[in-house]
Design a protein around this motif. Sequence first.
Motif, mmCIF file in Angstrom:
data_model
loop_
_atom_site.group_PDB
_atom_site.id
_atom_site.type_symbol
_atom_site.label_atom_id
_atom_site.label_comp_id
_atom_site.label_asym_id
_atom_site.label_seq_id
_atom_site.Cartn_x
_atom_site.Cartn_y
_atom_site.Cartn_z
ATOM 1 N N THR A 299 0.844 -1.188 0.000
ATOM 2 C CA THR A 299 0.000 0.000 0.000
ATOM 3 C C THR A 299 0.884 1.245 0.000
ATOM 4 O O THR A 299 2.045 1.203 0.400
ATOM 5 C CB THR A 299 -0.913 0.071 1.247
ATOM 6 O OG1 THR A 299 -0.160 0.566 2.360
ATOM 7 C CG2 THR A 299 -1.509 -1.281 1.598
ATOM 8 N N SER A 300 0.296 2.347 -0.443
ATOM 9 C CA SER A 300 0.962 3.648 -0.321
ATOM 10 C C SER A 300 0.411 4.425 0.862
ATOM 11 O O SER A 300 0.897 5.511 1.176
ATOM 12 C CB SER A 300 0.754 4.469 -1.609
ATOM 13 O OG SER A 300 1.419 3.883 -2.692
ATOM 14 N N THR A 301 -0.596 3.879 1.505
ATOM 15 C CA THR A 301 -1.285 4.582 2.580
ATOM 16 C C THR A 301 -0.879 4.090 3.968
ATOM 17 O O THR A 301 -1.179 4.747 4.966
ATOM 18 C CB THR A 301 -2.804 4.380 2.451
ATOM 19 O OG1 THR A 301 -3.104 2.983 2.635
ATOM 20 C CG2 THR A 301 -3.305 4.824 1.086
ATOM 21 N N GLY A 302 -0.253 2.924 4.018
ATOM 22 C CA GLY A 302 0.061 2.319 5.304
ATOM 23 C C GLY A 302 -1.088 1.523 5.898
ATOM 24 O O GLY A 302 -0.974 0.975 6.991
ATOM 25 N N HIS A 303 -2.191 1.426 5.163
ATOM 26 C CA HIS A 303 -3.372 0.702 5.644
ATOM 27 C C HIS A 303 -3.780 -0.341 4.603
ATOM 28 O O HIS A 303 -4.003 -0.005 3.441
ATOM 29 C CB HIS A 303 -4.542 1.659 5.886
ATOM 30 C CG HIS A 303 -4.230 2.745 6.868
ATOM 31 N ND1 HIS A 303 -4.199 2.533 8.230
ATOM 32 C CD2 HIS A 303 -3.906 4.051 6.678
ATOM 33 C CE1 HIS A 303 -3.890 3.659 8.842
ATOM 34 N NE2 HIS A 303 -3.704 4.596 7.929
ATOM 35 N N VAL A 304 -3.894 -1.590 5.024
ATOM 36 C CA VAL A 304 -4.302 -2.643 4.097
ATOM 37 C C VAL A 304 -5.810 -2.584 3.888
ATOM 38 O O VAL A 304 -6.543 -1.908 4.606
ATOM 39 C CB VAL A 304 -3.900 -4.042 4.616
ATOM 40 C CG1 VAL A 304 -2.400 -4.111 4.858
ATOM 41 C CG2 VAL A 304 -4.674 -4.412 5.882
ATOM 42 N N ASN A 305 -6.268 -3.329 2.882
ATOM 43 C CA ASN A 305 -7.696 -3.394 2.596
ATOM 44 C C ASN A 305 -8.372 -4.376 3.544
ATOM 45 O O ASN A 305 -7.828 -5.421 3.876
ATOM 46 C CB ASN A 305 -7.922 -3.837 1.150
ATOM 47 C CG ASN A 305 -9.368 -3.707 0.731
ATOM 48 O OD1 ASN A 305 -9.995 -2.686 0.964
ATOM 49 N ND2 ASN A 305 -9.908 -4.743 0.120
ATOM 50 N N MET A 306 -9.564 -4.028 3.976
ATOM 51 C CA MET A 306 -10.331 -4.849 4.897
ATOM 52 C C MET A 306 -11.680 -5.192 4.279
ATOM 53 O O MET A 306 -12.370 -4.321 3.744
ATOM 54 C CB MET A 306 -10.558 -4.085 6.202
ATOM 55 C CG MET A 306 -11.531 -4.727 7.167
ATOM 56 S SD MET A 306 -11.676 -3.754 8.696
ATOM 57 C CE MET A 306 -12.462 -2.253 8.090
ATOM 58 N N TYR A 307 -12.028 -6.461 4.333
ATOM 59 C CA TYR A 307 -13.359 -6.895 3.934
ATOM 60 C C TYR A 307 -14.174 -7.083 5.210
ATOM 61 O O TYR A 307 -13.678 -7.609 6.199
ATOM 62 C CB TYR A 307 -13.281 -8.201 3.141
ATOM 63 C CG TYR A 307 -12.447 -8.069 1.900
ATOM 64 C CD1 TYR A 307 -13.018 -7.671 0.692
ATOM 65 C CD2 TYR A 307 -11.072 -8.313 1.935
ATOM 66 C CE1 TYR A 307 -12.240 -7.533 -0.448
ATOM 67 C CE2 TYR A 307 -10.299 -8.169 0.796
ATOM 68 C CZ TYR A 307 -10.884 -7.778 -0.397
ATOM 69 O OH TYR A 307 -10.107 -7.635 -1.520
ATOM 70 N N VAL A 308 -15.430 -6.669 5.194
ATOM 71 C CA VAL A 308 -16.204 -6.656 6.433
ATOM 72 C C VAL A 308 -17.641 -7.089 6.177
ATOM 73 O O VAL A 308 -18.223 -6.782 5.134
ATOM 74 C CB VAL A 308 -16.170 -5.250 7.081
ATOM 75 C CG1 VAL A 308 -16.713 -4.182 6.144
ATOM 76 C CG2 VAL A 308 -16.934 -5.228 8.394
ATOM 77 N N MET A 309 -18.178 -7.841 7.104
ATOM 78 C CA MET A 309 -19.602 -8.166 7.137
ATOM 79 C C MET A 309 -20.223 -7.447 8.316
ATOM 80 O O MET A 309 -19.540 -7.138 9.302
ATOM 81 C CB MET A 309 -19.808 -9.669 7.276
ATOM 82 C CG MET A 309 -19.721 -10.416 5.967
ATOM 83 S SD MET A 309 -21.204 -10.137 4.967
ATOM 84 C CE MET A 309 -20.553 -10.570 3.352
#
Length: 428
Positions: A299-309
Motif C-alpha cells: 500500500t501507499s497509505t500504510g493501511h491494508v484493505n479490509m473486507y467486512v460483514m
Amino acid sequence: MPTPRRALFAAAVALVLPLSACGSGGGGGGSTDASGKVEGNITFETWNLRANFTPYFRGLIADFEKKYPGTHVKWIDQPAEGYADKLSADAAGGTLPDVVNVSPDLVAPLARAGLAMDLDKAAATYRSEYLPGAWASHQIPGMSGTYAFPWYLNTGPLFYNKALFTKAGLNPDQPPKTYGELFADALQMARESDGKVATLANVPTIEDFGRYGVPLMNRQGTGFAFNNAKAVELLTKYKELYDAKALDAQALTATPESAGKKFLTGAVAMNPGSALDLDNFRKNAPGLYRNIGITDQITSTGHVNMYVMGVMVNSRTKHTPAAVAFAHFVTDAQNQMSFARKVAIFPSTAGSLNDPYFTKEDGTDETRVRIAAATSLKGAVNYTPVLFSDQMKTALGNEVAKALQGKESPKEALDNAVKAADRLLQQG
C-alpha cells in the motif's frame, strides 16, 4: 452470505431498491430508542451460514434467549444466490427481518431508503467496543450515522513463489514492499523469463486504487474521483507491465479463481490470498508449498484493505430494544471470538486481535498468516466505497481493459469510468 471466503473476497451483488417504495432517504423511520425492556419475538436473517454453522447459531440464540427471558429469535438463512434480490423484495414488501446480515454495499440502499437503523443514535454506547475502521465501514457518504454493527473481518497477505524469484535473479527473502519495488521486480521477472512468467494476474480494481492512495469519492458522496493524476499514474504503470508481459496476458478476463490457478502452476509469481490457501497449496501444489513466500499487502497509505460483514437492525422493527440487543450480542467480543475459532475470519471488536490466538506463534504457516493478518487489520480500512455497485465495477473493469490494450489512454479510460459510475450513482 456465500461461504466465508467467497463472501469476503468476492464483490457482493449490487442491490437496487426503489426509494419511493420504502420511505424517505434520510435514515431510519422507526424508533431508535433501545433503552426499553428487551423482550418480544424477532427474526434474524443470515447469508448462507446454515450448512456449516447450525450448531453455532443455535447455541448463540439459546444463550441470548436465556440472558433475556421473554425473547424469542427466529433464525432464517438464505442461500448465497439471489440474496441481494431477496433483501430488495423483502424491503419493498415490508417483510424485511428485524436483524439482517449485510455487507456495506447491501446496507447502503437500505439506509438511503430509511430501512436501516442509525446505530449512532440507537447504540452509541457500544461504539467503543469495535475497531474504528470496522465501525466506519457501514457509514454512507452523504448521510450521517452508522447503519450496521461490524461483524467479522478478513484480509490476507501476498503469497509469492520463492523459486521463481530466485530464477529471475531476485532475492527470494526480500519481496517487494513498495509499488516501485513491485513494478521493478515484475519487469525483471518478465525479462528473465522471456515473458513466460508474469508477476501479477489481475488488473487494478477500485481497491487497488484505494491502496495506492487515490481518493475514490468526493467528501459529499455525490461523485467519484478516481481519475486524478495519481490514479492515471497507477494505470500507466499497469499498462507498462501488460506490454512487457509482467501482467498475465489473460488478466483482462481473470477471476480470483483463475488467477489462483495461474499461481498454482507457476505461471504467475505473486497472488493475494488468505490462510485458507495454504492447505490448498499443500495438497495440490506441494512444489509451490515448499517454496511459498508470505509478505504483506503493498500500500501507499500504510493501511491494508479490509473486507467486512455487518449486522443491520431494521428501522421498522416493532421490538427495537430486543433487535438492537441481539445484533450487539451476535457481534460482541465473546461471540465474535468464538466464531473466529471455527472459521478463518477475524473479530471486529477492539482488543480481540490481541488474543494469543492472533498473536502467539506456533511455527506453522497457518498461524503466521493469521497473526500477520490480525496485526494489519488493526489499522485496516474498507477501500471499496459502499456506493460502488457491481455495475460500476464492471464499467471500471471495461475501461481499464481498454487502457491496457491501448484503445484509450489511461486518463481517457478513467475519465470514462468515473462518468459511468457517476451516471449510475445518480440513477441510484
